[in-house]
Design an enzyme around this catalytic site. Sequence first.
Site, PDB file in Angstrom:
ATOM      1  N   SER A  92      -1.488  14.014  -8.617  1.00  0.00           N
ATOM      2  CA  SER A  92      -0.925  14.355  -6.665  1.00  0.00           C
ATOM      3  C   SER A  92      -2.552  13.978  -6.558  1.00  0.00           C
ATOM      4  O   SER A  92      -3.513  14.455  -6.971  1.00  0.00           O
ATOM      5  CB  SER A  92      -0.950  15.638  -6.491  1.00  0.00           C
ATOM      6  OG  SER A  92      -0.658  15.236  -5.382  1.00  0.00           O
ATOM      7  N   TYR A 114      -0.519  24.382  -6.110  1.00  0.00           N
ATOM      8  CA  TYR A 114       0.108  23.459  -6.311  1.00  0.00           C
ATOM      9  C   TYR A 114      -0.900  22.388  -6.843  1.00  0.00           C
ATOM     10  O   TYR A 114      -0.844  21.321  -7.971  1.00  0.00           O
ATOM     11  CB  TYR A 114       1.152  22.361  -5.613  1.00  0.00           C
ATOM     12  CG  TYR A 114       0.892  21.574  -6.033  1.00  0.00           C
ATOM     13  CD1 TYR A 114       2.665  21.022  -6.523  1.00  0.00           C
ATOM     14  CD2 TYR A 114       0.773  19.995  -5.134  1.00  0.00           C
ATOM     15  CE1 TYR A 114       3.122  20.382  -6.805  1.00  0.00           C
ATOM     16  CE2 TYR A 114       1.097  19.219  -5.020  1.00  0.00           C
ATOM     17  CZ  TYR A 114       2.613  18.419  -6.332  1.00  0.00           C
ATOM     18  OH  TYR A 114       2.655  16.951  -6.835  1.00  0.00           O
ATOM     19  N   LYS A 148      13.564  16.320  -0.012  1.00  0.00           N
ATOM     20  CA  LYS A 148      12.375  17.733   0.120  1.00  0.00           C
ATOM     21  C   LYS A 148      11.864  18.754   0.788  1.00  0.00           C
ATOM     22  O   LYS A 148      11.248  19.469   0.499  1.00  0.00           O
ATOM     23  CB  LYS A 148      11.287  16.401  -0.197  1.00  0.00           C
ATOM     24  CG  LYS A 148      11.513  16.130  -1.645  1.00  0.00           C
ATOM     25  CD  LYS A 148       9.591  15.159  -1.928  1.00  0.00           C
ATOM     26  CE  LYS A 148       8.856  15.714  -1.802  1.00  0.00           C
ATOM     27  NZ  LYS A 148       7.278  15.349  -1.801  1.00  0.00           N
TER      28      LYS A 148
END
Length: 266
Positions: A92, A114, A148
């Site tokens: 990411s 995350y 999401k």
Amino acid sequence: MKRVLVTGSEGFIGKNLCPYLSKRGIEVEEYDIKNGGDLPPLNGIDAVIHLGANSSTTETDLKKILKENFIFSGTLYQLCAAMDVKFQYASSASVYGLAETFEEDQFCVPLSPYAYSKYMFDNWILNEDHPYQGFRYFNVYGPHEEDKGEQASPITKFIKQVREDGEIKVFRTKASRDFVNVEDVCEVHYRMLHHDDSGIFNVGTGNSVSFKDIADRMAENSGAKVKQITMPSNLKGQYQKFTKADITKLTSVIGEMEWKQVLECI
């Protein structure tokens, strides 16, 4: 490349990637850990594309994040190494934190658990011998993202706001991101399946577009109004106000792509 197993097949990108690969003549095995089981069987599999993860950028349980994003990913990679299976995985652009440059080999300071878990895995796998291809997705948008919820991109949220309220809410904080269409992400995975280059690659368009410009374009096309709002307190301190992928490394492997530009897609 004949058979590919995709983890996280029921997630946003997985729901796009599986049919995309199938249409390109690849036999796809779908796997999602929430359906039960631990590691997927890899007998007869040529490549694994590991998309499965806890993708909540607001998750605060570090132990949970590390178990699902770091430990599971490492175990799956080691299984691929033992069985000589090609390994691709989703990283990411959140690993870059508040950086103003975005090169794969620069030092990063992630802002959330995350992002931290993704950066940990990126660094761990550097010391492993079996080849791998890690993709640092920038802001991906497209079909199936509505599932999401709050983790969806501003584009999907804006579309929902237009449909439900006729009013697009944009943070007063100036923000500009590299928005990449999910179909282009799928094409990158497909092309890289046919290359043996190992390493981490940025996946973005190389352009940055402001949230305000996107909101204004949607308002122009829909007749909706644009309203500026204050950023929620839970996002402050871990919000990337700017991203712009350096795709030099990716382009050197797969060649030029005609990236879809977000203002032409909305």
